[in-house]
Enzyme design. Structure first.
Site, PDB file in Angstrom:
ATOM      1  N   SER B 146       8.326  50.805  -0.720  1.00  0.00           N
ATOM      2  CA  SER B 146       7.746  51.919   0.037  1.00  0.00           C
ATOM      3  C   SER B 146       7.528  51.450   1.464  1.00  0.00           C
ATOM      4  O   SER B 146       7.358  50.241   1.705  1.00  0.00           O
ATOM      5  CB  SER B 146       6.405  52.314  -0.585  1.00  0.00           C
ATOM      6  OG  SER B 146       5.635  53.087   0.315  1.00  0.00           O
ATOM      7  N   TYR B 159      -2.101  50.906  -3.138  1.00  0.00           N
ATOM      8  CA  TYR B 159      -0.659  51.082  -3.333  1.00  0.00           C
ATOM      9  C   TYR B 159       0.116  50.169  -2.390  1.00  0.00           C
ATOM     10  O   TYR B 159       1.036  49.445  -2.799  1.00  0.00           O
ATOM     11  CB  TYR B 159      -0.311  52.553  -3.073  1.00  0.00           C
ATOM     12  CG  TYR B 159       1.134  52.925  -3.331  1.00  0.00           C
ATOM     13  CD1 TYR B 159       1.585  53.170  -4.626  1.00  0.00           C
ATOM     14  CD2 TYR B 159       2.034  53.068  -2.277  1.00  0.00           C
ATOM     15  CE1 TYR B 159       2.906  53.534  -4.864  1.00  0.00           C
ATOM     16  CE2 TYR B 159       3.357  53.434  -2.513  1.00  0.00           C
ATOM     17  CZ  TYR B 159       3.779  53.663  -3.803  1.00  0.00           C
ATOM     18  OH  TYR B 159       5.088  54.017  -4.036  1.00  0.00           O
TER      19      TYR B 159
END
Lengths: 349, 243
Positions: B146, B159
């Site tokens: 990501s 995250y």
């Protein structure tokens, strides 16, 4: 020798007894394995992962508790989920197999409930406890049921329940073995790097290592059962190339010897699937393998018999004396031996 | 870009929704044999009704005790493994929270699913992947990353930290296993129209987001090029940059 009772694949203190082709014996740390290799050596290991092949359940016609130990399979294909199996009575691995109560009488057509799985007994395979099983449901159903309900086969010398991570060597790939091809426990990724640094090469076969003991004298005489194996084209080519250059083929484990010698053809081995039958012993003429890395084995076992194909009885007796005198550890989590095929002709032994 | 997947054995975690489901469809469409992992049996059965040739596996990669059964099923049902996609991800706190407001348990869960899970599953399947490489089929592990692994977005702490660690793990593993022929990719699919993104940014306009099947196609193209480039070391020496 003393039984290794901790399920640690690579304890730092693991030892290696080395027998060279003249029968000379040396002692080393097993982590120094690569130092005993020569540039050009080809090491071949069994990359079979170990199935959770012990299934607890019930013999439905009698309601008796049983343990089924899967023991053989016709092929290594994912869709082939037909197994031969040995049936045990009540109890579990804490009890020595020879002390286990007998299972109920099992007959063709009987149904066994094994956790989430159900299996029918197709037929008996020459012994009242050795059966051929057909599981209900799709192949995926069987894989899922084994993954969730099965446990690694184990014996009383290891008191703690084994998990799959205890019995899968770092190189373990295709789930196919019924008991771990434990010589491969010596190999980790660092060792493979050390082997490469030494100028030696590494290849694998996949061999469905079978069960080592049933506790029943008549059944144990049938061991090892026939074992499915597969040799890739890449491995067969590496063997042919090494042999043509006169390099050594070093088998990591007895199962590798069994499949390579079964697949032997002039100049190398056949690639593809095979079913290894028969035993290797003192009278066997090895045509592929030049040395073996194996566990330490007690005289009288089929593994020890296989070592007799590599070197003379006097040398093996000497090695056993050394293993005993220096308290080497035995069984699947124990120490190792590296035995080179005797360079004396058989007539001189 | 050539197809490159015919007969290959591919496993995808988090395979019943979003990018994971798109990847399952993409690999099946390219002729691969596909196993997918998800926590919910119902979701798996839904995907299997649509794709009966796929292999559905119930398991939670965030749970240590699930890892070996998952690995056993993957390698058993596919007969080995050539490509592993660690896609299953946990967002951490929902709604997103500043790190100071993030419960330790939410960070632990994100690390379990996004870092420890891929580490454990890859380790359990490394033998199968290396075997594939030795047989000349190649072996690739794709860890879905990501831009939050690189950029310090407020609110994305759990995250982002887990994905940053996974990204670095991928890079080191790629160096360590180059000689064994197992290659690692860490790829950012971009902002996609997926359930995970909807949890993180509920008011995002779907029209501004990438369809997951587009990201799946791009990722499959990169994997195919790595698998085909036996001597191409672009992906051997370093992890490919985020897409």
């Amino acid at each position: 020798m003393i039984a290794a009772s901790e399920p640690t694949q690579r304890p730092p203190q693991a030892r290696l007894l080395v027998v060279d082709c003249q029968g000379r014996i040396a002692h080393a740390r097993r982590s120094a394995l690569a130092e005993f290799l020569r540039p050009g050596d080809l090491l071949i290991a069994n990359d079979a992962a170990t199935l959770p092949a012990s299934l607890r359940g019930v013999h439905l016609p009698t309601g008796a508790s049983i343990e089924v130990r899967l023991a053989g399979r016709r092929s290594l294909a994912p869709e082939d989920v037909g197994f031969s199996a040995v049936v045990f009575g009540e109890g579990d691995f804490h009890m020595r197999t020879e002390d286990r109560p007998a299972p109920p009488i099992v007959s063709p057509g009987d149904t066994l409930a094994l956790g989430p799985l159900q299996a029918g007994v197709e037929r008996l395979l020459g012994h009242p406890r050795l059966v051929s099983l057909r599981f209900d449901g799709s192949a995926d159903t069987v894989w899922s049921g084994l993954a969730r309900h099965g446990r690694p086969i184990q014996y009383a010398h290891v008191p703690t329940p084994l998990a799959l991570w205890d019995v899968w060597a770092p190189i373990a790939g295709l789930p196919a073995a019924f008991e771990p091809p434990s010589a491969g426990f010596a190999l980790d990724w660092q060792t493979l790097a050390n082997i490469r640094s030494r100028g030696a090469a590494f290849a694998t076969i996949t061999h469905a290592a079978g069960i080592s003991s049933t506790g029943d004298a008549a059944l144990d005489r049938l061991l090892p059962f026939d074992e499915s194996y597969r040799i890739s084209e890449a491995t067969a080519a590496a063997i042919a190339a090494a042999r043509s250059r006169g390099e050594r083929i070093i088998a990591i484990g007895t199962t590798v010897v069994r499949s390579l010698e079964h697949a032997a053809i002039p100049g190398g081995v056949r690639s593809g699937h095979g079913l290894a039958t028969g035993r290797i012993g003192a009278a066997s003429q090895l045509s592929v393998v030049d040395a073996i890395l194996s566990g330490t084995h007690e005289p009288g076992t089929s593994h020890y018999e296989l070592l007799r194909a590599f070197t003379g009885d006097a040398t093996l007796r000497h090695a056993t004396e050394e293993l005993d005198a220096r308290a080497y550890r035995t069984h699947e989590f124990g120490d190792s031996v590296l035995i080179e095929r005797s360079c004396f002709s058989a007539a001189l032994l | 870009m050539q197809n490159g997947f015919h007969g290959l054995r591919v496993a995808v975690t988090g395979g019943t929704s979003g990018l994971g489901l798109a990847l399952v469809r993409e690999f099946l469409g390219r002729g691969a044999r596909v196993a997918f992992v998800a926590r919910g049996r119902k979701g798996i059965e839904r995907v299997l009704r649509e794709h009966p040739d796929a292999h559905g596996i119930v398991g939670d990669v965030g749970r240590k005790d699930d890892i070996y059964p998952i690995a056993m099923e993957i390698a058993g049902e596919l007969g080995g493994l050539d490509v592993l996609v660690n896609n299953a991800s946990d967002l951490g706190p929902v709604p997103l929270a500043l790190l100071g407001d993030t419960a330790c348990e939410d960070l632990e869960r994100a690390l379990s699913t996004n870092l420890l899970g891929p580490f454990r599953l890859t380790k359990a399947l490394l033998g199968a992947l290396a075997a594939s490489s030795r047989e000349g089929r190649g072996a690739v592990v794709l860890n879905v990353s990501s831009d939050a692994a690189i950029n310090a977005y407020p609110g994305w702490g759990a995250y982002g930290a887990s994905k940053a660690a996974l990204h670095h793990l991928s890079r080191i593993w790629n160096e360590e296993l180059a000689a064994d022929g197992v290659r690692f990719l860490s790829l950012d699919p971009g902002d996609m129209d997926t359930p995970l993104h909807a949890l993180a940014v509920p008011d995002a306009d779907p029209a501004t987001l990438k369809p997951p099947q587009t990201a799946a196609r791009e990722m499959a193209d990169v994997i195919a090029s790595v698998l085909q480039g036996g001597t191409d070391d672009r992906f051997l020496s370093s992890v490919a940059p985020p897409l």
